[in-house]
Design a protein around this motif. Structure first.
Motif, mmCIF file in Angstrom:
data_model
loop_
_atom_site.group_PDB
_atom_site.id
_atom_site.type_symbol
_atom_site.label_atom_id
_atom_site.label_comp_id
_atom_site.label_asym_id
_atom_site.label_seq_id
_atom_site.Cartn_x
_atom_site.Cartn_y
_atom_site.Cartn_z
ATOM 1 N N GLY A 124 -36.809 30.987 92.098
ATOM 2 C CA GLY A 124 -37.039 32.579 92.357
ATOM 3 C C GLY A 124 -36.050 32.852 90.620
ATOM 4 N N ALA A 125 -35.113 32.283 90.692
ATOM 5 C CA ALA A 125 -34.415 32.990 88.972
ATOM 6 C C ALA A 125 -35.413 33.166 88.010
ATOM 7 N N LEU A 126 -36.017 32.023 87.631
ATOM 8 C CA LEU A 126 -37.114 32.063 86.949
ATOM 9 C C LEU A 126 -37.989 33.271 86.343
ATOM 10 N N VAL A 127 -38.283 33.591 88.091
ATOM 11 C CA VAL A 127 -39.074 34.756 87.849
ATOM 12 C C VAL A 127 -38.623 35.957 87.616
ATOM 13 N N LEU A 128 -37.120 36.394 87.381
ATOM 14 C CA LEU A 128 -36.913 37.624 87.406
ATOM 15 C C LEU A 128 -36.036 37.222 86.074
ATOM 16 N N THR A 129 -35.514 36.263 85.430
ATOM 17 C CA THR A 129 -35.295 36.211 84.327
ATOM 18 C C THR A 129 -36.562 36.531 83.458
ATOM 19 N N ALA A 130 -37.482 35.932 83.954
ATOM 20 C CA ALA A 130 -38.493 36.278 83.217
ATOM 21 C C ALA A 130 -39.202 38.283 82.892
ATOM 22 N N LEU A 131 -39.078 38.521 84.778
ATOM 23 C CA LEU A 131 -39.206 40.742 84.419
ATOM 24 C C LEU A 131 -37.688 40.766 83.392
ATOM 25 N N ALA A 132 -36.585 40.367 83.560
ATOM 26 C CA ALA A 132 -36.157 40.586 82.395
ATOM 27 C C ALA A 132 -36.154 39.978 81.244
ATOM 28 N N VAL A 133 -36.379 39.460 80.606
ATOM 29 C CA VAL A 133 -37.372 38.975 79.466
ATOM 30 C C VAL A 133 -38.134 40.193 78.648
ATOM 31 N N VAL A 134 -39.925 40.110 79.309
ATOM 32 C CA VAL A 134 -39.859 41.558 79.167
ATOM 33 C C VAL A 134 -39.646 42.617 78.906
ATOM 34 N N TRP A 135 -38.858 43.060 80.219
ATOM 35 C CA TRP A 135 -38.082 44.381 80.249
ATOM 36 C C TRP A 135 -37.462 44.587 79.098
ATOM 37 N N GLY A 136 -36.772 43.402 78.507
ATOM 38 C CA GLY A 136 -35.932 43.537 77.207
ATOM 39 C C GLY A 136 -36.307 43.521 75.958
ATOM 40 N N LEU A 137 -37.647 43.050 75.561
ATOM 41 C CA LEU A 137 -38.662 43.079 74.564
ATOM 42 C C LEU A 137 -39.798 44.285 74.640
ATOM 43 N N VAL A 138 -39.509 44.976 75.867
ATOM 44 C CA VAL A 138 -40.281 45.917 76.026
ATOM 45 C C VAL A 138 -39.517 47.114 75.712
ATOM 46 N N ASP A 139 -38.070 46.898 75.925
ATOM 47 C CA ASP A 139 -36.975 47.996 75.280
ATOM 48 C C ASP A 139 -37.183 47.877 73.867
#
Length: 144
Positions: free
Chosen positions: A58-73
């Motif tokens: 579950g943490a890997l799923v949320l971390t992947a979302l945070a990585v994508v969010w950070g890269l988009v920003d």
């Protein structure tokens, strides 16, 4: 009569609520996995290792979302600022080490123990450092 709210921090200086939820959820799940690993190392109940495996997933799923969010920003606003790249890179490293931790936990419960607990502690520390980097880069206006 209109009510006014005095906000000492401007809205642009705060991390977006959904981004904070994703980041906080990932950190919480990684901490819970670390505590489950500690419980397994203390009691040798196999179910603690199973809990840790699910929490890491579950943490890997949320971390992947945070990585994508950070890269988009980063590509949307902060290309010229090297500090704005620190957060997505740290979250990517956290995801990679978390994935390695998930592979270690996929082994037999007894075989995963010294490495699983050590990797869980490292991943929690990296996730907390990344959250601090998100807060610091947000003050410079890099993340939303």
């Amino acid at each position: 009569m209109a009510a006014t709210v005095d906000r000492p921090i401007a809205m642009r200086d705060r991390i977006a609520p959904l981004h904070a939820l994703v980041l906080g959820g990932a950190i919480t799940l990684f901490i819970a996995a670390m505590l489950s690993d500690f419980a397994y190392s203390s009691t040798y109940e196999i179910q603690w290792n199973n809990f840790a495996s699910w929490l890491i997933a579950g943490a890997l799923v949320l971390t992947a979302l945070a990585v994508v969010w950070g890269l988009v920003d980063y590509f949307r606003r902060g290309r010229g600022q090297p500090r704005s790249l620190v957060y997505p890179v740290l979250m990517l490293i956290t995801w990679i080490l978390g994935f390695i931790n998930a592979l270690v936990h996929a082994k037999d419960a007894w075989a995963s123990m010294p490495e699983g607990l050590v990797l869980s502690v490292i991943v929690v520390l990296l996730a907390c450092i990344a959250a601090g980097a998100a807060s610091m880069s947000r003050r410079t206006g890099a993340l939303s």
